[in-house]
Design an enzyme around this catalytic site. Structure first.
Site, PDB file in Angstrom:
ATOM      1  N   GLU A 185       0.869  -1.174   0.000  1.00  0.00           N
ATOM      2  CA  GLU A 185       0.000   0.000   0.000  1.00  0.00           C
ATOM      3  C   GLU A 185       0.907   1.225   0.000  1.00  0.00           C
ATOM      4  OE1 GLU A 185      -2.995  -0.285  -0.585  1.00  0.00           O
ATOM      5  OE2 GLU A 185      -3.506  -2.324   0.008  1.00  0.00           O
TER       6      GLU A 185
ATOM      7  N   CYS B 226      -1.821   9.260   2.615  1.00  0.00           N
ATOM      8  CA  CYS B 226      -1.414   8.656   1.337  1.00  0.00           C
ATOM      9  C   CYS B 226      -2.405   8.936   0.220  1.00  0.00           C
ATOM     10  CB  CYS B 226      -1.209   7.146   1.507  1.00  0.00           C
ATOM     11  SG  CYS B 226      -2.681   6.243   2.039  1.00  0.00           S
TER      12      CYS B 226
END
Length: 473
Positions: free
Chosen positions: A217, A251
């Site tokens: 991720e 993110c």
């Protein structure tokens, strides 16, 4: 940072979990739910202490922000795991084709074994306990390596997990980059990493030595596309929230805005007003997080200085006033006309800096996005559904939120993950459960099986059977 106790080295801890996972391959529902319940009780009982530890690591980050962005998301995910786990664990029946009937087939869902989780510093509770909870729900043993950049939170997590779990069930490993490297080299049954693309490459390379499957991720430059049909005032509030949550250290934060040409001044006014609405002050405001470290702040300042030196127009949109705050509470800024080659336009920003790029038509916006690595998230604002669908059909991203930012990550029914340089593999909900599960195909042959029709020697009967099957297929 506290290191692993000498009495239990890293490899010995892994071996203990590995042996336990092989001794108990079939992990019943009751045990999985018990592990989830212990983790949930840990979070609920110690939520204030965990939030205080996160605040100590950042310098400025209110407990309310940690509650909303870490703990609430964790509780929502764990509630879904508890609710749907019985159904997800059941064998999945599969229809059998004519040429294999009357055999029966199903998919048996089993734990992988030992799952390693390497977590980041930006959401140190959600992005560590979240994947760990999913791996536990899937019946696995878990080793967790949190970030050394959040030492207070990481140490508290280690203590609390040690109190609630046996070491061969779930354990937390503390240490710096050297420990993280050794951790990545362990022969896990699956390794889950959240962090930067640069470090993700190193993790993937280390895991490949053992053919360890990975979920990465990562991040990247997530675009926010404003269509000509958009209500700029409404969009600006949602963009400011997505960009400035945790001071941009997210993110999936909007990394840059694609804006119809000649609307720059209008967007600047709308965004400035939105920032003032969300954060009446910056300095001393506990809801506006500090940059996690001086090194990270220096990087952001250097990127901003480079863009300004190259001709970019930098607009500080912080409202006036506020008391003296942490030196790392960095003012939010807009950047117009940044040169294409500057770091600000090539690297994930991970801070409260928002470049604005003007475009002439939707096809220009699509081309701009497609010339760059595929992003983790994409945001679109407007009411023109034809333009929206054109953009979504011609771009690829890890996930999308339309007319808002960030919110797709909060939907536990949607898989969350990247694509290309923004990562691979998805989790959340059933997608996460399956990520940590071996889906074992099982075919149960019938005593009336017709398999002998396919055995040699191949003669006339074989030719007749194949002729019939060819007409059927």
């Amino acid at each position: 940072m506290t290191q692993i106790p000498p009495s239990l080295p890293l490899r010995a801890l892994f071996d203990a979990q590995y042996n336990a996972s092989r001794a108990q391959v079939d992990v019943p529902l009751a045990l999985r739910r018990d592990r989830l319940a212990r983790l949930r009780a840990l979070i609920d009982t110690h939520a204030p202490a965990l939030a205080e530890a996160v605040e100590a690591d950042f310098g400025v980050r209110s407990p309310q922000l940690t509650e909303a962005a870490d703990l609430f998301v964790l509780r929502a995910g764990m509630a879904q795991l508890h609710k749907h786990l019985p159904g997800w664990m059941k064998p999945q029946r599969v229809a059998t084709p004519l040429y294999l009937q009357p055999a029966r087939a199903h998919i048996q869902r089993q734990p992988l074994g030992v799952v390693g989780v390497i977590g980041p510093w930006n959401y140190p509770l959600q992005l560590t306990f979240g994947p760990a909870a999913t791996a536990l729900a899937a019946g696995n043993r878990v080793m967790l390596k949190p970030s050394e950049l959040t030492p207070h939170a990481s140490a508290l997590m280690a203590t609390l997990v040690q109190q609630a779990f046996a070491a061969d069930e779930f354990s937390v490993v503390l240490g710096g980059p050297d420990v993280a490297q050794d951790f990545s080299r362990l022969p896990f049954d699956h390794l889950f990493f959240t962090g930067s693309t640069q470090v993700g490459r190193q993790v993937a390379a280390a895991a490949a030595t053992n053919l360890t499957p990975t979920t990465l991720e990562l991040g990247g430059k997530s675009p926010c596309v404003i269509d000509a049909s958009c209500d700029l005032n409404d969009a600006a509030v949602k963009i400011a929230h997505g960009k400035l949550l945790n001071a941009g250290q997210t993110c999936i934060a909007p990394d840059y805005v694609l804006l119809p040409r000649d609307r720059e001044a209008e967007f600047e006014r709308a965004y400035t007003a939105a920032v003032a609405r969300l954060f009446p002050s910056i300095a001393g405001n506990p809801d506006y997080a500090a940059i996690v470290s001086e090194r990270h702040q220096a990087r952001l300042v250097a990127m901003l200085d480079e863009a300004q030196a190259g001709g970019a127009r930098v607009v500080d949109v912080a409202p006036p006033g506020g008391t003296s705050g942490d030196a790392r509470q960095m003012n939010p800024v807009l950047v117009f006309d940044a040169a294409p080659g500057v770091r600000l336009m090539g690297e994930e920003i991970f801070g409260p800096i928002l470049p604005v790029v003007a475009y002439d038509g939707i096809d220009d916006a699509i081309a701009f996005i497609n010339l760059r690595p595929r992003p983790l998230a994409l945001y679109w604002f407007g009411s023109d559904t034809a333009a929206r669908d054109r953009l979504l059909n011609r771009t690829v991203s890890g996930g999308v939120t339309v007319n808002d930012t960030l919110m797709h990550i909060a939907h536990e029914g949607l898989p969350f993950g990247g694509v290309g340089e923004s990562g691979w593999g998805s989790y959340h909900g059933e997608a996460g459960f399956l990520r940590f599960t071996q889906q074992k195909p099982v075919l149960v042959q019938s005593r009336w099986a017709m398999g002998q029709l396919f055995y040699p020697p191949y003669g006339a009967r074989f030719q007749r059977v194949m002729g019939l099957l060819k007409r059927w297929l």
